[in-house]
Design a protein around this motif. Sequence first.
Motif, short mmCIF file in Angstrom:
data_model
loop_
_atom_site.label_atom_id
_atom_site.label_comp_id
_atom_site.label_asym_id
_atom_site.label_seq_id
_atom_site.Cartn_x
_atom_site.Cartn_y
_atom_site.Cartn_z
N PHE A 209 2.22 -3.17 -0.53
CA PHE A 209 2.61 -4.48 -1.12
C PHE A 209 2.32 -4.87 -2.30
O PHE A 209 0.80 -4.63 -2.77
CB PHE A 209 1.69 -5.66 -0.19
CG PHE A 209 2.32 -5.59 1.24
CD1 PHE A 209 3.18 -6.28 1.72
CD2 PHE A 209 1.80 -4.48 2.22
CE1 PHE A 209 3.34 -6.39 2.91
CE2 PHE A 209 2.11 -4.52 3.49
CZ PHE A 209 2.87 -5.24 3.84
N TYR A 210 2.96 -4.88 -3.43
CA TYR A 210 2.92 -5.18 -4.77
C TYR A 210 3.29 -6.73 -5.16
O TYR A 210 4.42 -7.01 -4.89
CB TYR A 210 3.67 -4.35 -5.54
CG TYR A 210 3.42 -4.52 -7.09
CD1 TYR A 210 2.51 -3.87 -8.03
CD2 TYR A 210 4.10 -5.54 -7.69
CE1 TYR A 210 2.17 -3.87 -9.21
CE2 TYR A 210 3.59 -5.74 -9.14
CZ TYR A 210 3.02 -5.06 -9.77
OH TYR A 210 2.66 -5.13 -11.34
N MET A 211 2.18 -7.57 -5.61
CA MET A 211 2.64 -8.79 -6.16
C MET A 211 1.71 -9.18 -7.53
O MET A 211 0.47 -8.77 -7.52
CB MET A 211 2.09 -9.85 -5.08
CG MET A 211 2.84 -9.62 -3.82
SD MET A 211 2.64 -10.97 -2.58
CE MET A 211 3.46 -12.14 -3.00
N GLY A 225 -0.71 4.24 4.48
CA GLY A 225 0.01 5.34 3.36
C GLY A 225 0.18 6.54 4.03
O GLY A 225 0.21 7.00 5.04
N ASP A 226 0.30 7.72 3.44
CA ASP A 226 0.49 9.13 3.29
C ASP A 226 -0.22 10.01 2.43
O ASP A 226 0.27 11.20 2.31
CB ASP A 226 2.03 9.22 3.24
CG ASP A 226 2.52 10.51 3.83
OD1 ASP A 226 1.83 11.06 4.71
OD2 ASP A 226 3.43 11.17 3.24
N TYR A 232 -1.59 2.16 -3.57
CA TYR A 232 -2.49 1.50 -2.99
C TYR A 232 -1.55 0.58 -1.95
O TYR A 232 -0.40 0.56 -1.86
CB TYR A 232 -2.61 0.07 -4.14
CG TYR A 232 -3.23 0.67 -5.44
CD1 TYR A 232 -3.99 1.97 -5.38
CD2 TYR A 232 -3.18 -0.12 -6.47
CE1 TYR A 232 -4.54 2.30 -6.67
CE2 TYR A 232 -3.72 0.36 -7.72
CZ TYR A 232 -4.24 1.58 -7.95
OH TYR A 232 -4.86 1.83 -9.14
N GLY A 233 -2.53 0.27 -0.71
CA GLY A 233 -1.99 -0.37 0.22
C GLY A 233 -1.58 -2.01 -0.08
O GLY A 233 -0.34 -2.17 0.18
N PHE A 234 -2.46 -2.45 -0.93
CA PHE A 234 -2.24 -3.85 -1.23
C PHE A 234 -2.53 -3.98 -2.73
O PHE A 234 -3.82 -3.71 -3.10
CB PHE A 234 -2.84 -4.94 -0.71
CG PHE A 234 -2.79 -5.26 1.10
CD1 PHE A 234 -1.65 -6.00 1.46
CD2 PHE A 234 -3.14 -4.30 2.00
CE1 PHE A 234 -1.27 -6.13 2.51
CE2 PHE A 234 -2.81 -4.37 3.29
CZ PHE A 234 -1.81 -5.40 3.61
N CYS A 246 -5.24 -8.64 7.45
CA CYS A 246 -4.34 -7.41 7.03
C CYS A 246 -5.23 -6.03 7.03
O CYS A 246 -6.40 -5.98 7.21
CB CYS A 246 -4.20 -7.69 5.73
SG CYS A 246 -3.02 -8.86 5.34
N LYS A 247 -4.40 -4.97 7.31
CA LYS A 247 -5.10 -3.59 7.46
C LYS A 247 -4.38 -2.54 6.53
O LYS A 247 -3.00 -2.53 6.38
CB LYS A 247 -5.09 -3.06 8.98
CG LYS A 247 -5.70 -1.71 8.81
CD LYS A 247 -5.96 -1.25 10.37
CE LYS A 247 -6.75 -0.01 10.29
NZ LYS A 247 -7.24 0.31 11.83
N ALA A 248 -5.22 -1.90 5.86
CA ALA A 248 -4.60 -0.92 5.06
C ALA A 248 -5.43 0.47 5.47
O ALA A 248 -6.59 0.55 5.69
CB ALA A 248 -4.97 -0.83 3.55
N PHE A 249 -4.50 1.68 5.65
CA PHE A 249 -5.19 3.07 6.23
C PHE A 249 -4.39 4.07 5.50
O PHE A 249 -3.26 3.82 5.22
CB PHE A 249 -5.40 2.95 7.53
CG PHE A 249 -4.01 2.89 8.26
CD1 PHE A 249 -3.56 3.99 8.95
CD2 PHE A 249 -3.60 1.52 8.59
CE1 PHE A 249 -2.37 3.98 9.74
CE2 PHE A 249 -2.21 1.44 9.63
CZ PHE A 249 -1.83 2.55 9.85
N TYR A 250 -5.23 5.20 5.42
CA TYR A 250 -4.79 6.36 4.85
C TYR A 250 -4.22 6.55 3.34
O TYR A 250 -3.19 7.14 3.06
CB TYR A 250 -3.58 7.00 5.81
CG TYR A 250 -3.86 7.23 7.16
CD1 TYR A 250 -5.12 7.49 7.66
CD2 TYR A 250 -2.98 7.21 8.38
CE1 TYR A 250 -5.61 7.92 8.76
CE2 TYR A 250 -3.18 7.65 9.51
CZ TYR A 250 -4.61 7.94 9.90
OH TYR A 250 -5.01 8.22 11.11
#
Length: 374
Positions: A209-211, A225-226, A232-234, A246-250
Motif C-alpha cells: 500500500f503506497y500513499m 511480502g515475498d 514495504y508493506g505500508f 492492519c498486518k504486514a508480514f514477510y
Amino acid sequence: SAISTSKVKARADVVCDGTNDAAQINAAITAATNQIVGAGATKYGGIILADGVYRLNTPILIPCAGFSIRGQGMGTILMRAQGTFTDAGQGSVPALIKMNDTPTAQAASSVNISDLYLLGANFANYGASASASSSSRVTGIYLEVTTATNVKATYGHPVAAADADRFSRIRNVTVENCSHGIYISGSYARHNFIEGCVVHTVADGCHGFYMDTSDNEILNCTAAGDAGDGSYGFNISGGSNILTHCKAFYYDGSGSRGYSITSSRASITACEAQDSTVGFYVTGTNASLVQCRTDTQETSTTAFDLSSADYSNCTGLIIAVRSGGSYATGILLPGDQGSTAGWMYLTAMIDGSGGSGITKPVSKNGTNVTASSA
C-alpha cells in the motif's frame, strides 16, 4: 466474462471474449458514462463485473468523478494477459486499474472500487503454478492526481472541504503477484478510504500500500511480502493518516519494512508487523502508536524505529521473538538533538526469550538504556 454461465451472459450488456477484455470493458465504461450526466459537466456511473476471468493487456480506465467498478469478490478475476502489457491512461505506472488521462478523469473524486481479485503477473492461465518474475508484474490499482485543474465537487454538489479532496473508496480488493498493490499519489488525492484489502507478493522495491497523500484511512488491511529487497508493506507519507487493525508480514529482505510511516500526526492502532527486517519505521512529530506489536522468527534489524518520532505517544507496544528469530534492536528512541530535542511517552512489553533474543532491547544514540533513563 468469456467463461461466465449462459444465464449470466444473457443478462449482461457486454460479454468479453477472453482475448482483449480491457478494450471491451473500457467500451462498456464509455457507454455507462454517456447514460448518466450529473450536475454541470460531471458524469458518473459504474460497471458491475460478473464472476469469471478477465484478461487485460491494457488498463481498465476510470473515466470521471463518482464512477464505480464492482465485482463479485474473489470470483471476479482481473489478470494481466500473457505477452506485452501496453500502458495507457494517467501517470507512468502500468496498472490493471488506473485513471484515464482526460481532464474529466483528473477530477475523479469519489471513485469506488470494490470486490475484485487482481492478478498482476504475466501468467499464461489463471491458477498456473509458475512464479512470476518482478519484470513481468504490473500494479493492481494506481490513482494519481497532481493538479487541481478541472476539479469538481463531489457528484457536482458543494462539499464542506477543499474542492481538491478526492474521497475515493477501495474495499474488499485482493491484489496478488504485482509490482505495487494499491498506489495513490498526488497532493490532490486526499481523504481516501481503504478497507478490507489484501496485497500478496510484491516485486523488489515496491509496496503493498503506497500513499503519499494526507488525511487517509486504512482499515483491516493485510500486506504480505515475498522476501523482496527494499519493499514495504505500508509506505505512507503525508499528514494525519490513520491505520487501524492492519498486518504486514514477510517483508524480510534487505532494506524492507513492514510499515514505513514518514508523515506527521500519524495514528496507528492495533497493527502488527511479523517477520519484517524493520517492523515499524515512524518519523515526523505527534505520532500515535497504540497497542501495536511485532514478532519475528527471522534475523531482523529493528522492531520499532522511532528515532525521528519526536513529541509522540507510543503506548502498549509489544515485541516478541519466536524460535529462530532475533532483533538487533527492539526500540530505537529519539536521540539527543540539541535545542530541537523532542520527547516521547512510551510503554512497551519486550519478550526476547525466544530464538536468539534482542541485542539492544531499547537504544538511544546507539546505547542501551533502561526504563528509568529512557
